[in-house]
Design a protein around this motif. Sequence first.
Motif, PDB file in Angstrom:
ATOM      1  N   ALA A 174       2.166  -1.234  -7.338  1.00  0.00           N
ATOM      2  CA  ALA A 174       2.304  -0.012  -6.659  1.00  0.00           C
ATOM      3  C   ALA A 174       2.710  -1.139  -5.276  1.00  0.00           C
ATOM      4  CB  ALA A 174       0.609   0.138  -5.583  1.00  0.00           C
ATOM      5  N   TYR A 175       3.295  -2.361  -5.624  1.00  0.00           N
ATOM      6  CA  TYR A 175       3.517  -2.909  -4.665  1.00  0.00           C
ATOM      7  C   TYR A 175       5.078  -3.030  -4.988  1.00  0.00           C
ATOM      8  CZ  TYR A 175      -0.745  -4.788  -3.322  1.00  0.00           C
ATOM      9  OH  TYR A 175      -2.019  -4.907  -2.643  1.00  0.00           O
ATOM     10  N   SER A 176       5.829  -3.126  -6.407  1.00  0.00           N
ATOM     11  CA  SER A 176       6.989  -2.921  -6.095  1.00  0.00           C
ATOM     12  C   SER A 176       7.709  -1.611  -6.021  1.00  0.00           C
ATOM     13  CB  SER A 176       7.024  -2.423  -7.617  1.00  0.00           C
ATOM     14  OG  SER A 176       6.672  -2.038  -8.553  1.00  0.00           O
ATOM     15  N   HIS A 177       6.833  -0.814  -5.452  1.00  0.00           N
ATOM     16  CA  HIS A 177       7.351   0.860  -5.369  1.00  0.00           C
ATOM     17  C   HIS A 177       7.270   0.355  -3.819  1.00  0.00           C
ATOM     18  CE1 HIS A 177       6.855   3.047  -8.834  1.00  0.00           C
ATOM     19  NE2 HIS A 177       6.538   2.613  -9.641  1.00  0.00           N
ATOM     20  N   MET A 178       6.116  -0.866  -3.265  1.00  0.00           N
ATOM     21  CA  MET A 178       6.401  -0.585  -1.449  1.00  0.00           C
ATOM     22  C   MET A 178       7.476  -0.931  -1.420  1.00  0.00           C
ATOM     23  SD  MET A 178       2.244  -1.573  -0.297  1.00  0.00           S
ATOM     24  CE  MET A 178       0.597  -0.285  -1.423  1.00  0.00           C
ATOM     25  N   PHE A 179       7.484  -2.289  -2.191  1.00  0.00           N
ATOM     26  CA  PHE A 179       8.736  -3.216  -2.037  1.00  0.00           C
ATOM     27  C   PHE A 179       9.987  -1.737  -1.973  1.00  0.00           C
ATOM     28  CE2 PHE A 179      12.835  -5.383  -3.727  1.00  0.00           C
ATOM     29  CZ  PHE A 179      13.193  -6.293  -2.113  1.00  0.00           C
ATOM     30  N   LYS A 180      10.161  -0.962  -2.585  1.00  0.00           N
ATOM     31  CA  LYS A 180      11.697  -0.153  -2.881  1.00  0.00           C
ATOM     32  C   LYS A 180      11.369   0.790  -1.292  1.00  0.00           C
ATOM     33  CE  LYS A 180      12.991   3.468  -6.238  1.00  0.00           C
ATOM     34  NZ  LYS A 180      12.700   4.468  -7.134  1.00  0.00           N
TER      35      LYS A 180
END
Length: 92
Positions: A14-20
Motif C-alpha cells: 500500500a505504501y508504494s501506491h501511496m507514494f504513487k
Amino acid sequence: MVKAVLGNLSKWCAYSHMFKIFSILVHGGDISDQTRTGRNIALLGFFCPFFWFALFSGASGVELAFHATHSGIVFLVGMVIVVTSLRKRKPR
C-alpha cells in the motif's frame, strides 16, 4: 531478475501506491489516476494479508488489533483519496 521480483512485490504494498498518489498530486496528474490509485490503496488495506493471516492463525488480541488498526487506516486513506479525487472531477 531481482529487480523484476521487487517490482512485482511492490504492487502489493500500500505504501508504494501511496507514494504513487503523492507523486501524481505533485506533478499534476490526471484525476482518474488518483481515483484508481486510491481504490488500489483501499483494496490493499481491506485485503491486507498480515491482518487476515493474524485473524485465521489465532494471533493474540493485541496483535490482531494492531493489524486491524493498520489495515483500517490504510483502507481509510485510500477511501479519502478516492472521495477527494471524485470531488475534484469536473462534470462533463
